[in-house]
Design an enzyme around this catalytic site. Sequence first.
Site, PDB file in Angstrom:
ATOM      1  N   LYS A   1      11.676   0.845  -2.844  1.00  0.00           N
ATOM      2  CA  LYS A   1      10.482   0.200  -2.298  1.00  0.00           C
ATOM      3  C   LYS A   1       9.639  -0.417  -3.427  1.00  0.00           C
ATOM      4  O   LYS A   1       9.518   0.192  -4.494  1.00  0.00           O
ATOM      5  CB  LYS A   1       9.671   1.295  -1.581  1.00  0.00           C
ATOM      6  CG  LYS A   1       8.508   0.816  -0.766  1.00  0.00           C
ATOM      7  CD  LYS A   1       7.715   2.000  -0.217  1.00  0.00           C
ATOM      8  CE  LYS A   1       6.874   2.658  -1.292  1.00  0.00           C
ATOM      9  NZ  LYS A   1       5.780   3.494  -0.790  1.00  0.00           N
TER      10      LYS A   1
ATOM     11  N   LYS B   1       7.051  12.233  -4.185  1.00  0.00           N
ATOM     12  CA  LYS B   1       5.949  12.191  -5.154  1.00  0.00           C
ATOM     13  C   LYS B   1       5.901  13.440  -6.020  1.00  0.00           C
ATOM     14  O   LYS B   1       5.552  13.378  -7.194  1.00  0.00           O
ATOM     15  CB  LYS B   1       4.607  12.024  -4.431  1.00  0.00           C
ATOM     16  CG  LYS B   1       4.355  10.607  -3.972  1.00  0.00           C
ATOM     17  CD  LYS B   1       2.876  10.384  -3.771  1.00  0.00           C
ATOM     18  CE  LYS B   1       2.542   8.944  -3.498  1.00  0.00           C
ATOM     19  NZ  LYS B   1       1.105   8.747  -3.284  1.00  0.00           N
TER      20      LYS B   1
ATOM     21  N   LYS C   1       3.195   0.371  -6.295  1.00  0.00           N
ATOM     22  CA  LYS C   1       2.245   0.238  -7.409  1.00  0.00           C
ATOM     23  C   LYS C   1       2.504   1.298  -8.471  1.00  0.00           C
ATOM     24  O   LYS C   1       2.019   1.190  -9.590  1.00  0.00           O
ATOM     25  CB  LYS C   1       0.790   0.278  -6.921  1.00  0.00           C
ATOM     26  CG  LYS C   1       0.440   1.398  -5.977  1.00  0.00           C
ATOM     27  CD  LYS C   1      -0.900   1.136  -5.260  1.00  0.00           C
ATOM     28  CE  LYS C   1      -0.942   1.840  -3.927  1.00  0.00           C
ATOM     29  NZ  LYS C   1      -1.894   1.299  -2.987  1.00  0.00           N
TER      30      LYS C   1
HETATM   31  P1  TYM Z   1      -0.274   3.237   0.664  1.00  0.00           P
HETATM   32  O1  TYM Z   1      -1.589   3.143  -0.014  1.00  0.00           O
HETATM   33  O2  TYM Z   1       0.894   3.748  -0.105  1.00  0.00           O
HETATM   34  O3  TYM Z   1       0.148   1.829   1.236  1.00  0.00           O
HETATM   35  C1  TYM Z   1      -0.741   1.106   2.073  1.00  0.00           C
HETATM   36  C2  TYM Z   1       0.017   0.352   3.141  1.00  0.00           C
HETATM   37  O4  TYM Z   1       0.947  -0.552   2.556  1.00  0.00           O
HETATM   38  C3  TYM Z   1       2.242  -0.317   3.096  1.00  0.00           C
HETATM   39  N1  TYM Z   1       3.228  -0.546   2.036  1.00  0.00           N
HETATM   40  C4  TYM Z   1       4.296  -1.326   2.173  1.00  0.00           C
HETATM   41  N2  TYM Z   1       4.741  -2.062   3.206  1.00  0.00           N
HETATM   42  C5  TYM Z   1       5.874  -2.762   3.018  1.00  0.00           C
HETATM   43  N3  TYM Z   1       6.573  -2.750   1.853  1.00  0.00           N
HETATM   44  C6  TYM Z   1       6.160  -2.035   0.794  1.00  0.00           C
HETATM   45  N4  TYM Z   1       6.839  -2.033  -0.353  1.00  0.00           N
HETATM   46  C7  TYM Z   1       4.965  -1.267   0.931  1.00  0.00           C
HETATM   47  N5  TYM Z   1       4.273  -0.453   0.092  1.00  0.00           N
HETATM   48  C8  TYM Z   1       3.211  -0.020   0.790  1.00  0.00           C
HETATM   49  C9  TYM Z   1       2.229   1.146   3.510  1.00  0.00           C
HETATM   50  O5  TYM Z   1       3.227   1.430   4.472  1.00  0.00           O
HETATM   51  C10 TYM Z   1       0.843   1.294   4.059  1.00  0.00           C
HETATM   52  O6  TYM Z   1       0.776   0.839   5.382  1.00  0.00           O
HETATM   53  N6  TYM Z   1      -0.766   7.282   3.480  1.00  0.00           N
HETATM   54  C11 TYM Z   1      -1.071   5.885   3.389  1.00  0.00           C
HETATM   55  C12 TYM Z   1      -2.546   5.589   3.443  1.00  0.00           C
HETATM   56  C13 TYM Z   1      -3.273   6.180   4.599  1.00  0.00           C
HETATM   57  C14 TYM Z   1      -3.217   5.729   5.937  1.00  0.00           C
HETATM   58  C15 TYM Z   1      -4.107   6.576   6.656  1.00  0.00           C
HETATM   59  C16 TYM Z   1      -2.510   4.720   6.583  1.00  0.00           C
HETATM   60  C17 TYM Z   1      -4.137   7.225   4.564  1.00  0.00           C
HETATM   61  N7  TYM Z   1      -4.657   7.467   5.803  1.00  0.00           N
HETATM   62  C18 TYM Z   1      -4.298   6.421   8.043  1.00  0.00           C
HETATM   63  C19 TYM Z   1      -2.703   4.573   7.973  1.00  0.00           C
HETATM   64  C20 TYM Z   1      -3.596   5.410   8.667  1.00  0.00           C
HETATM   65  C21 TYM Z   1      -0.519   5.367   2.087  1.00  0.00           C
HETATM   66  O7  TYM Z   1      -0.285   6.082   1.146  1.00  0.00           O
HETATM   67  O8  TYM Z   1      -0.397   4.047   2.037  1.00  0.00           O
END
Ligand code: TYM
Length: 346
Positions: free
Chosen positions: A209, A126, A212
């Site tokens: 991947k 990032k 968004k």
């Molecule tokens: P974030 O917002 O990027 O994504 C949310 C969830 O979606 C999953 N994900 C995917 N899974 C499969 N294929 C993809 N292309 C894909 N893109 C996103 C992510 O693995 C995630 O599970 N850091 C985290 C948010 C967070 C969090 C937490 C998660 C903050 N605190 C505590 C678990 C527990 C994040 O940026 O996810």
Amino acid sequence: MDAVQTQSDANATFTPRVFSGIQPSGGLTLGNYLGAIRRFVDMQESGVETLYCMVDLHAITVWQDPDKLRHATRELAAGYIAAGLDPARSMLFNQSQVPEHAQLAWIFNCVARMGWLNRMTQFKDKAGKNRENASVGLFTYPNLMAADILLYHATQVPVGEDQKQHVELTRDIAIKFNNDFGVEFFPVPEPVIEGVATRVMSLRDGTKKMSKSDPSDLSRINMTDDAEAIAKKIRKAKTDPDALPSEAAGLEGRAEARNLVNIYAALAGQNVDQVLSDMGGKQFSEFKPMLADLAVAKLSPISEEMGRLMQDTAAIDAVLADGAARAREISAPILKRTYEIVGMVG
Ligand code: TYM
């Protein structure tokens, strides 16, 4: 230290509890849905206590327009509910409404080591080449994520593959905290990374991947896309000239083909072998419309329900307020106890 170490700390056994979160930093993608939200629903259905957060404090580690952030937070809540999360059974809330997240994150800023955070691949991706200009929050982001999870003594964390390293860091933080203070206060949570869609790839490049933040909207399916947009994106998805194989081994070295088959399998609730035994031998010109029909059939009811829920943002805000109040009943005593363990007077 002895004074604060009670018997219950030493003998702590942790009841299963699930925590996960998604950033309200733009729309929900098919990757979020298949990799995360569907698992969230499964875990809710399993009867374990579940907390699902819109992690707005994480979202602002990169610039967010305030109005768009508000919209995205509510839309994410609508997405959770439309996909099957029940606010009566799962606590749904936005992170900033539970101040203990930021408070515990500070403690963890003092537990985690610079070297640990320096290894985080998401920060490297990032921040890119312009590391000097990244926010400090982007660097310490994983400590806040550890706080999210450990604040509830969560034992299971359903996530996509890309979050595995952050959950592992959470485990390291829990272990170091417990060791430093001679307690068994925090559980060591497990990542739950299951199913055929733990890493949904871009429709334009099977090695990247689905995200968004990808500049090309054709690279992803958004949960708000209508039937026409979904069909168009699948039609334009990158593929190779060969027919589909009839066994999984035949997907070797064919990242785009593998991705579309995985998406089909996840949406159909099948495994890859089942899909290929039906589809083996078909050309993409035949498979893609079938995938598009399946995607529309599965996703349209969710996007329609999201649209309906977004008509009444006051109702969404009430769900979030209620979720935050219930979450605080768990988080407040855990933060209080953490402060005592650390030696804060009060
Ligand atoms: P974030 O917002 O990027 O994504 C949310 C969830 O979606 C999953 N994900 C995917 N899974 C499969 N294929 C993809 N292309 C894909 N893109 C996103 C992510 O693995 C995630 O599970 N850091 C985290 C948010 C967070 C969090 C937490 C998660 C903050 N605190 C505590 C678990 C527990 C994040 O940026 O996810």
